[in-house]
Design a protein around this motif. Structure first.
Motif, PDB file in Angstrom:
ATOM      1  N   PHE A  88       0.820  -1.196   0.000  1.00 46.76           N
ATOM      2  CA  PHE A  88       0.000   0.000   0.000  1.00 46.76           C
ATOM      3  C   PHE A  88       0.865   1.262   0.000  1.00 46.76           C
ATOM      4  CE2 PHE A  88      -3.663  -2.556   1.324  1.00 46.76           C
ATOM      5  CZ  PHE A  88      -4.683  -1.919   0.618  1.00 46.76           C
ATOM      6  N   THR A  89       0.382   2.277  -0.695  1.00 41.60           N
ATOM      7  CA  THR A  89       0.977   3.606  -0.644  1.00 41.60           C
ATOM      8  C   THR A  89       0.103   4.468   0.249  1.00 41.60           C
ATOM      9  OG1 THR A  89       1.876   3.403  -2.880  1.00 41.60           O
ATOM     10  CG2 THR A  89       1.690   5.623  -1.965  1.00 41.60           C
ATOM     11  N   ILE A  90       0.604   4.781   1.418  1.00 39.00           N
ATOM     12  CA  ILE A  90      -0.156   5.572   2.374  1.00 39.00           C
ATOM     13  C   ILE A  90      -0.152   7.036   1.939  1.00 39.00           C
ATOM     14  CG2 ILE A  90      -0.255   6.342   4.773  1.00 39.00           C
ATOM     15  CD1 ILE A  90       1.018   3.689   5.567  1.00 39.00           C
ATOM     16  N   GLY A  91      -1.332   7.662   2.002  1.00 39.99           N
ATOM     17  CA  GLY A  91      -1.428   9.077   1.655  1.00 39.99           C
ATOM     18  C   GLY A  91      -1.714   9.341   0.192  1.00 39.99           C
ATOM     19  N   THR A  92      -2.027   8.306  -0.583  1.00 40.21           N
ATOM     20  CA  THR A  92      -2.451   8.478  -1.970  1.00 40.21           C
ATOM     21  C   THR A  92      -3.780   7.750  -2.151  1.00 40.21           C
ATOM     22  OG1 THR A  92      -0.200   8.631  -2.828  1.00 40.21           O
ATOM     23  CG2 THR A  92      -1.928   8.068  -4.393  1.00 40.21           C
ATOM     24  N   GLU A  93      -4.797   8.464  -2.624  1.00 38.15           N
ATOM     25  CA  GLU A  93      -6.105   7.874  -2.872  1.00 38.15           C
ATOM     26  C   GLU A  93      -6.545   8.143  -4.307  1.00 38.15           C
ATOM     27  OE1 GLU A  93      -9.162   8.553   0.106  1.00 38.15           O
ATOM     28  OE2 GLU A  93      -7.624   9.297   1.503  1.00 38.15           O
ATOM     29  N   TYR A  94      -7.500   7.328  -4.767  1.00 39.56           N
ATOM     30  CA  TYR A  94      -8.083   7.483  -6.105  1.00 39.56           C
ATOM     31  C   TYR A  94      -9.578   7.734  -5.964  1.00 39.56           C
ATOM     32  CZ  TYR A  94      -3.735   5.740  -8.168  1.00 39.56           C
ATOM     33  OH  TYR A  94      -2.428   5.582  -8.555  1.00 39.56           O
ATOM     34  N   ASP A  95     -10.146   8.473  -6.911  1.00 38.66           N
ATOM     35  CA  ASP A  95     -11.567   8.785  -6.848  1.00 38.66           C
ATOM     36  C   ASP A  95     -12.075   9.049  -8.262  1.00 38.66           C
ATOM     37  OD1 ASP A  95     -14.091   9.351  -5.873  1.00 38.66           O
ATOM     38  OD2 ASP A  95     -13.396  10.773  -4.366  1.00 38.66           O
ATOM     39  N   ILE A  96     -13.394   9.229  -8.383  1.00 37.71           N
ATOM     40  CA  ILE A  96     -14.042   9.565  -9.647  1.00 37.71           C
ATOM     41  C   ILE A  96     -14.813  10.854  -9.448  1.00 37.71           C
ATOM     42  CG2 ILE A  96     -15.869   8.901 -11.274  1.00 37.71           C
ATOM     43  CD1 ILE A  96     -15.021   5.989 -10.821  1.00 37.71           C
ATOM     44  N   SER A  97     -14.773  11.724 -10.444  1.00 37.85           N
ATOM     45  CA  SER A  97     -15.482  12.996 -10.368  1.00 37.85           C
ATOM     46  C   SER A  97     -16.229  13.252 -11.674  1.00 37.85           C
ATOM     47  CB  SER A  97     -14.498  14.144 -10.107  1.00 37.85           C
ATOM     48  OG  SER A  97     -15.177  15.380 -10.018  1.00 37.85           O
ATOM     49  N   THR A  98     -17.378  13.898 -11.558  1.00 36.44           N
ATOM     50  CA  THR A  98     -18.142  14.345 -12.728  1.00 36.44           C
ATOM     51  C   THR A  98     -18.343  15.846 -12.604  1.00 36.44           C
ATOM     52  OG1 THR A  98     -19.290  12.232 -12.967  1.00 36.44           O
ATOM     53  CG2 THR A  98     -20.299  14.146 -14.014  1.00 36.44           C
ATOM     54  N   THR A  99     -18.010  16.570 -13.644  1.00 38.23           N
ATOM     55  CA  THR A  99     -18.106  18.028 -13.596  1.00 38.23           C
ATOM     56  C   THR A  99     -19.562  18.483 -13.613  1.00 38.23           C
ATOM     57  OG1 THR A  99     -18.064  18.259 -16.008  1.00 38.23           O
ATOM     58  CG2 THR A  99     -15.934  18.195 -14.872  1.00 38.23           C
ATOM     59  N   ALA A 100     -19.767  19.701 -13.195  1.00 40.53           N
ATOM     60  CA  ALA A 100     -21.072  20.330 -13.378  1.00 40.53           C
ATOM     61  C   ALA A 100     -21.278  20.600 -14.871  1.00 40.53           C
ATOM     62  CB  ALA A 100     -21.138  21.629 -12.583  1.00 40.53           C
ATOM     63  N   SER A 101     -22.515  20.906 -15.255  1.00 41.67           N
ATOM     64  CA  SER A 101     -22.793  21.222 -16.664  1.00 41.67           C
ATOM     65  C   SER A 101     -21.923  22.393 -17.109  1.00 41.67           C
ATOM     66  CB  SER A 101     -24.271  21.566 -16.841  1.00 41.67           C
ATOM     67  OG  SER A 101     -25.095  20.471 -16.486  1.00 41.67           O
ATOM     68  N   THR A 102     -21.182  22.173 -18.192  1.00 45.20           N
ATOM     69  CA  THR A 102     -20.244  23.187 -18.667  1.00 45.20           C
ATOM     70  C   THR A 102     -20.445  23.379 -20.161  1.00 45.20           C
ATOM     71  OG1 THR A 102     -18.617  22.492 -17.013  1.00 45.20           O
ATOM     72  CG2 THR A 102     -17.812  23.835 -18.840  1.00 45.20           C
ATOM     73  N   ALA A 103     -20.524  24.618 -20.592  1.00 45.54           N
ATOM     74  CA  ALA A 103     -20.706  24.906 -22.014  1.00 45.54           C
ATOM     75  C   ALA A 103     -19.387  24.751 -22.758  1.00 45.54           C
ATOM     76  CB  ALA A 103     -21.251  26.317 -22.197  1.00 45.54           C
ATOM     77  N   ILE A 104     -19.452  24.094 -23.919  1.00 46.98           N
ATOM     78  CA  ILE A 104     -18.257  23.971 -24.768  1.00 46.98           C
ATOM     79  C   ILE A 104     -17.915  25.372 -25.295  1.00 46.98           C
ATOM     80  CG2 ILE A 104     -17.316  22.989 -26.888  1.00 46.98           C
ATOM     81  CD1 ILE A 104     -19.196  20.598 -26.463  1.00 46.98           C
ATOM     82  N   PRO A 105     -16.701  25.842 -25.025  1.00 49.17           N
ATOM     83  CA  PRO A 105     -16.340  27.212 -25.415  1.00 49.17           C
ATOM     84  C   PRO A 105     -15.951  27.299 -26.898  1.00 49.17           C
ATOM     85  CG  PRO A 105     -14.488  26.168 -24.332  1.00 49.17           C
ATOM     86  CD  PRO A 105     -15.613  25.160 -24.301  1.00 49.17           C
ATOM     87  N   GLY A 106     -15.718  28.516 -27.323  1.00 43.93           N
ATOM     88  CA  GLY A 106     -15.208  28.723 -28.673  1.00 43.93           C
ATOM     89  C   GLY A 106     -13.777  28.247 -28.791  1.00 43.93           C
ATOM     90  N   THR A 107     -13.176  28.533 -29.948  1.00 41.61           N
ATOM     91  CA  THR A 107     -11.837  28.047 -30.245  1.00 41.61           C
ATOM     92  C   THR A 107     -10.890  28.215 -29.055  1.00 41.61           C
ATOM     93  OG1 THR A 107      -9.998  28.228 -31.821  1.00 41.61           O
ATOM     94  CG2 THR A 107     -11.127  30.277 -31.247  1.00 41.61           C
ATOM     95  N   PRO A 108     -10.119  27.211 -28.693  1.00 35.71           N
ATOM     96  CA  PRO A 108      -9.910  25.920 -29.381  1.00 35.71           C
ATOM     97  C   PRO A 108     -10.888  24.812 -28.964  1.00 35.71           C
ATOM     98  CG  PRO A 108      -8.343  26.095 -27.596  1.00 35.71           C
ATOM     99  CD  PRO A 108      -9.146  27.362 -27.579  1.00 35.71           C
ATOM    100  N   TYR A 109     -12.070  25.187 -28.440  1.00 36.78           N
ATOM    101  CA  TYR A 109     -13.145  24.224 -28.122  1.00 36.78           C
ATOM    102  C   TYR A 109     -12.688  23.190 -27.083  1.00 36.78           C
ATOM    103  CZ  TYR A 109     -13.830  26.128 -32.795  1.00 36.78           C
ATOM    104  OH  TYR A 109     -13.888  26.972 -33.879  1.00 36.78           O
TER     105      TYR A 109
END
Length: 256
Positions: A88-109
């Motif tokens: 085990f590596t103490i002090g390192t964790e993994y997780d999953i995240s989903t962003t809030a709704s975000t609009a695709i911006p203009g260039t470079p998109y």
């Protein structure tokens, strides 16, 4: 010690500790609020038959002790010590995240999600349209409508999809504020065997029931994730003799 006032009885799950035999000076651990412990002692017998309905002789052959354990808490040390044999590596964790709704911006998109806890982007887990729920398709080249590409945590979309609202899911690792641990599961050589001792105690009306198994090889770890229920790890194993040709200890508070 409180005097025993009734005949020996065993009630409830008790407490169970384990310790690696394979590793010198290994730290012992409580398995984590044990919920169930079962020990199944079995003997194979051989019958000698004549012409009658009942055997003439019955002789005992091999014997075995199987144990099964269910714990109320998840112990990474138990899972690793019992079967995985990693570090085990103490002090390192993994997780999953989903962003809030975000609009695709203009260039470079492009959209670059920020992992929580100043974490590090680890793996893309998909993009959906926040309004329709329709998934976008991952591509390696330049995206067209309904597609996206990802490199080093940077998501690139098609110009035609500008202003679309999207939600991005990704896995990440973090060390800031990480109080837990993580393990890369190794692929050890065949024959690599983790051996542990198990020590168990249950007390009722001052009468202690104690069980110790000197050498146990765990044969399985099962986790079941269900709707509206807790996940409780289930472990199974087999006991065998130590160098002194001993299996373990059973201690009772009465002479019955």
């Amino acid at each position: 010690m409180t005097a025993n006032v009734v005949a020996q009885g065993v009630f409830g799950p008790g407490v169970l500790y384990f310790q690696s035999v394979s590793t010198a000076n290994a730290t012992p651990y409580n398995i984590g609020s044990i919920n169930e412990l079962s020990m199944d002692i079995k003997a194979d017998v051989k019958d000698l038959w004549g012409q009658k309905q009942f055997p003439l002789l019955v002789a005992t052959g091999t014997k075995s002790i199987d144990v099964s354990i269910k714990a109320a808490k998840t112990s990474g040390q138990a899972i690793n010590t019992f079967l995985l044999g990693g570090t085990f590596t103490i002090g390192t964790e993994y997780d999953i995240s989903t962003t809030a709704s975000t609009a695709i911006p203009g260039t470079p998109y492009q959209i670059t999600p920020t992992p929580p806890s100043t974490g590090t982007f680890n793996k893309d887990l998909g993009v959906i349209n926040a309004d329709t729920g329709q998934p976008y398709k991952l591509v390696t080249g330049t995206p067209t409508t309904g597609q996206y590409a990802v490199s080093a945590g940077v998501y690139t979309f098609a110009a035609a999809d500008t202003t679309d609202l999207v939600k991005i899911s990704f896995a990440y690792s973090f060390t800031s504020g990480a109080a837990g641990q993580s393990l890369i599961i190794p692929n050890n050589d065949i024959g690599t065997t983790e051996v542990v001792t198990l020590d168990y105690k249950s007390t009722l009306y001052g009468a202690t029931y104690f069980l110790s198994l000197f050498n146990v090889v765990m044969t399985g770890v099962k986790t079941s994730h269900k709707v509206s229920d807790f996940m409780m790890p289930e472990y199974s194993g087999k006991a065998f003799a130590n160098a002194s040709d001993q299996i373990g200890i059973i201690s009772l508070a009465t002479l019955a």
